[in-house]
Design a protein around this motif. Sequence first.
Motif, PDB file in Angstrom:
ATOM      1  N   ARG A 348       0.828  -1.212   0.000  1.00 11.37           N
ATOM      2  CA  ARG A 348       0.000   0.000   0.000  1.00 11.37           C
ATOM      3  C   ARG A 348       0.858   1.256   0.000  1.00 11.37           C
ATOM      4  N   VAL A 349       1.907   1.261   0.831  1.00  4.11           N
ATOM      5  CA  VAL A 349       2.788   2.428   0.870  1.00  4.11           C
ATOM      6  C   VAL A 349       3.481   2.603  -0.480  1.00  4.11           C
ATOM      7  N   LEU A 350       4.010   1.512  -1.038  1.00  2.00           N
ATOM      8  CA  LEU A 350       4.730   1.570  -2.300  1.00  2.00           C
ATOM      9  C   LEU A 350       3.874   2.144  -3.428  1.00  2.00           C
ATOM     10  N   LEU A 351       2.623   1.743  -3.469  1.00  3.72           N
ATOM     11  CA  LEU A 351       1.759   2.109  -4.590  1.00  3.72           C
ATOM     12  C   LEU A 351       0.987   3.402  -4.349  1.00  3.72           C
ATOM     13  N   GLU A 352       0.437   3.554  -3.169  1.00  8.08           N
ATOM     14  CA  GLU A 352      -0.434   4.714  -2.933  1.00  8.08           C
ATOM     15  C   GLU A 352       0.341   6.011  -2.811  1.00  8.08           C
ATOM     16  N   LEU A 353       1.611   5.936  -2.431  1.00  7.75           N
ATOM     17  CA  LEU A 353       2.397   7.176  -2.363  1.00  7.75           C
ATOM     18  C   LEU A 353       2.508   7.813  -3.746  1.00  7.75           C
ATOM     19  N   ARG A 354       2.420   7.031  -4.792  1.00 11.87           N
ATOM     20  CA  ARG A 354       2.532   7.542  -6.152  1.00 11.87           C
ATOM     21  C   ARG A 354       1.253   8.255  -6.617  1.00 11.87           C
ATOM     22  N   LEU A 355       0.190   8.172  -5.844  1.00 18.61           N
ATOM     23  CA  LEU A 355      -1.088   8.774  -6.228  1.00 18.61           C
ATOM     24  C   LEU A 355      -1.224  10.196  -5.700  1.00 18.61           C
ATOM     25  N   ARG A 356      -2.057  10.971  -6.361  1.00 16.48           N
ATOM     26  CA  ARG A 356      -2.290  12.363  -5.961  1.00 16.48           C
ATOM     27  C   ARG A 356      -2.819  12.455  -4.533  1.00 16.48           C
ATOM     28  N   GLU A 357      -3.608  11.456  -4.107  1.00 16.89           N
ATOM     29  CA  GLU A 357      -4.152  11.466  -2.749  1.00 16.89           C
ATOM     30  C   GLU A 357      -3.138  11.011  -1.710  1.00 16.89           C
ATOM     31  N   GLY A 358      -2.070  10.395  -2.150  1.00 18.11           N
ATOM     32  CA  GLY A 358      -1.025   9.977  -1.233  1.00 18.11           C
ATOM     33  C   GLY A 358      -1.411   8.790  -0.372  1.00 18.11           C
ATOM     34  N   THR A 394       5.306  16.234  -3.402  1.00 16.53           N
ATOM     35  CA  THR A 394       5.423  17.487  -4.146  1.00 16.53           C
ATOM     36  C   THR A 394       5.941  17.154  -5.550  1.00 16.53           C
ATOM     37  N   LEU A 395       6.059  18.167  -6.392  1.00 15.69           N
ATOM     38  CA  LEU A 395       6.637  17.932  -7.706  1.00 15.69           C
ATOM     39  C   LEU A 395       8.057  17.399  -7.569  1.00 15.69           C
ATOM     40  N   ARG A 396       8.849  18.007  -6.693  1.00 15.03           N
ATOM     41  CA  ARG A 396      10.212  17.495  -6.481  1.00 15.03           C
ATOM     42  C   ARG A 396      10.164  16.072  -5.931  1.00 15.03           C
ATOM     43  N   GLY A 397       9.193  15.801  -5.082  1.00 15.45           N
ATOM     44  CA  GLY A 397       9.045  14.455  -4.549  1.00 15.45           C
ATOM     45  C   GLY A 397       8.719  13.436  -5.619  1.00 15.45           C
ATOM     46  N   ARG A 398       7.940  13.860  -6.617  1.00 15.27           N
ATOM     47  CA  ARG A 398       7.628  12.948  -7.717  1.00 15.27           C
ATOM     48  C   ARG A 398       8.888  12.565  -8.490  1.00 15.27           C
ATOM     49  N   LEU A 399       9.804  13.529  -8.634  1.00 18.74           N
ATOM     50  CA  LEU A 399      11.054  13.231  -9.326  1.00 18.74           C
ATOM     51  C   LEU A 399      11.879  12.184  -8.573  1.00 18.74           C
ATOM     52  N   LEU A 400      11.715  12.144  -7.267  1.00 18.64           N
ATOM     53  CA  LEU A 400      12.491  11.238  -6.405  1.00 18.64           C
ATOM     54  C   LEU A 400      11.591  10.207  -5.741  1.00 18.64           C
ATOM     55  N   ALA A 401      10.481   9.874  -6.402  1.00 19.87           N
ATOM     56  CA  ALA A 401       9.456   9.030  -5.771  1.00 19.87           C
ATOM     57  C   ALA A 401      10.009   7.689  -5.305  1.00 19.87           C
ATOM     58  N   ASP A 402      10.843   7.052  -6.124  1.00 16.04           N
ATOM     59  CA  ASP A 402      11.358   5.733  -5.744  1.00 16.04           C
ATOM     60  C   ASP A 402      12.190   5.816  -4.469  1.00 16.04           C
ATOM     61  N   ALA A 403      13.004   6.858  -4.349  1.00 16.75           N
ATOM     62  CA  ALA A 403      13.821   7.004  -3.149  1.00 16.75           C
ATOM     63  C   ALA A 403      12.965   7.329  -1.927  1.00 16.75           C
ATOM     64  N   VAL A 404      11.951   8.182  -2.114  1.00 20.13           N
ATOM     65  CA  VAL A 404      11.095   8.540  -0.994  1.00 20.13           C
ATOM     66  C   VAL A 404      10.360   7.326  -0.464  1.00 20.13           C
ATOM     67  N   VAL A 405       9.792   6.525  -1.361  1.00 19.30           N
ATOM     68  CA  VAL A 405       9.005   5.383  -0.904  1.00 19.30           C
ATOM     69  C   VAL A 405       9.890   4.340  -0.231  1.00 19.30           C
ATOM     70  N   ARG A 406      11.136   4.198  -0.695  1.00 14.23           N
ATOM     71  CA  ARG A 406      12.047   3.265  -0.008  1.00 14.23           C
ATOM     72  C   ARG A 406      12.289   3.698   1.423  1.00 14.23           C
ATOM     73  N   ASP A 407      12.430   4.994   1.646  1.00 17.14           N
ATOM     74  CA  ASP A 407      12.645   5.480   3.010  1.00 17.14           C
ATOM     75  C   ASP A 407      11.411   5.246   3.873  1.00 17.14           C
ATOM     76  N   LEU A 408      10.244   5.456   3.306  1.00 21.77           N
ATOM     77  CA  LEU A 408       9.015   5.326   4.102  1.00 21.77           C
ATOM     78  C   LEU A 408       8.741   3.890   4.498  1.00 21.77           C
ATOM     79  N   VAL A 409       9.066   2.938   3.633  1.00 23.28           N
ATOM     80  CA  VAL A 409       8.788   1.535   3.990  1.00 23.28           C
ATOM     81  C   VAL A 409       9.901   0.959   4.843  1.00 23.28           C
ATOM     82  N   ASP A 410      11.096   1.536   4.791  1.00 23.16           N
ATOM     83  CA  ASP A 410      12.188   1.043   5.640  1.00 23.16           C
ATOM     84  C   ASP A 410      12.003   1.497   7.082  1.00 23.16           C
TER      85      ASP A 410
END
Length: 410
Positions: A348-358, A394-410
């Motif tokens: 859920r974290v991996l996939l939903e973070l990529r959505l506009r609703e977060g 954020t827009l910058r977060g979208r550019l780094l989405a893979d890195a952000v989601v790795r941090d959130l699930v770790d």
Amino acid sequence: MPSALPDGEPVPADGALPASALAGAADRPLGFYLHVPYCATRCGYCDFNTYTATELRGTGGVLASRDNYAETLTDEIHLARKVLGDDPREVRTVFVGGGTPTLLAAGDLVRMLHAIRDEFGLAPDAEITTEANPESVDPAYLATLREGGFNRISFGMQSAKQHVLKILDRTHTPGRPEACVAEARAAGFDHVNLDLIYGTPGETDDDWRASLDAALGAGPDHVSAYALIVEEGTQLARRIRRGEVPMTDDDVHADRYLIAEETLAAAGFDWYEVSNWATSDAGRCLHNELYWRGADWWGAGPGAHSHVGGVRWWNVKHPGAYAGALAAGKSPGAGREVLSAEDRRVERVLLELRLREGVPLSLLREAGLAAARRALGEGLLQEGPYEDGRAVLTLRGRLLADAVVRDLVD
């Protein structure tokens, strides 16, 4: 659909699911993905489970023929009815992908759709999509699809520049995808998507802008834009390794993404998933949202993946083996896994973070919450949603989405 399949436990011959997977199923949305594994030619960047006529010759006999594919796939739809039981459950979305679904006769695609309708029923507002290559359809073909119940279509445009299409081994000519949009609208399609790829070797910023402008000029209500991923084992990977074409770096991908966001936003498109933009909520791809939100879907066809109630399984890859299993009255499933509660939380974290609703912050563990606070301070998450208990990029977060989601699930 990537060609590699994971390992897993065996699937029962009858495809039966654990009782836990079916508990409460009537309250969950259900979608169908129908995989058509045929292509006229293989694109140099493609790693999907697809086959040309030459690749199939002599490996599957009549069973692998696309002439009887609709009948074979319909057998799996009948199997799905037996496995999922008789509880009333209308299908919310159907997505026909590939491969090139439109290499089949339009009547075959309609026949597969009607098999789902007859076995399960379709929701009154069901979203019915097929992918299509621009060179494989004409107005009569599109009219047959629309009359048969399809209301959404996705054309593989990739680029408006001939030299980019050549690198990708795409066979359509520039301008044909835009004409297809007009033909689909004339046939009565409610929603039309154009798929674009950025970061192809040899593509410039101006090439990418020209592709975006051409796509927008055609009048779709949905645009998907993906960075080119060079998969090992593909023709493109071999060409790059030999030094025939240059590899595009991550900085170029980031620049192209920013160009896409600026151009699409100016044209009235809003992002709703990192790689997808639509002119309205009605234009969003509901089928993909089933995937991203962990709903239930049955994937029919060689190599197709399914998920029902925390059980995920995948079919055998080869069309001949797939058809042979169904002809013998057996499930074509190659393996499956039962997801734990922790598996499902992480997904859920991996996939939903990529959505506009977060994603809700309540899904994060202590380390993930600390990472979210850091991401907020670094401008990767939006402040307002964070204060309301959600992590939204954020827009910058979208550019780094893979890195952000790795941090959130770790």
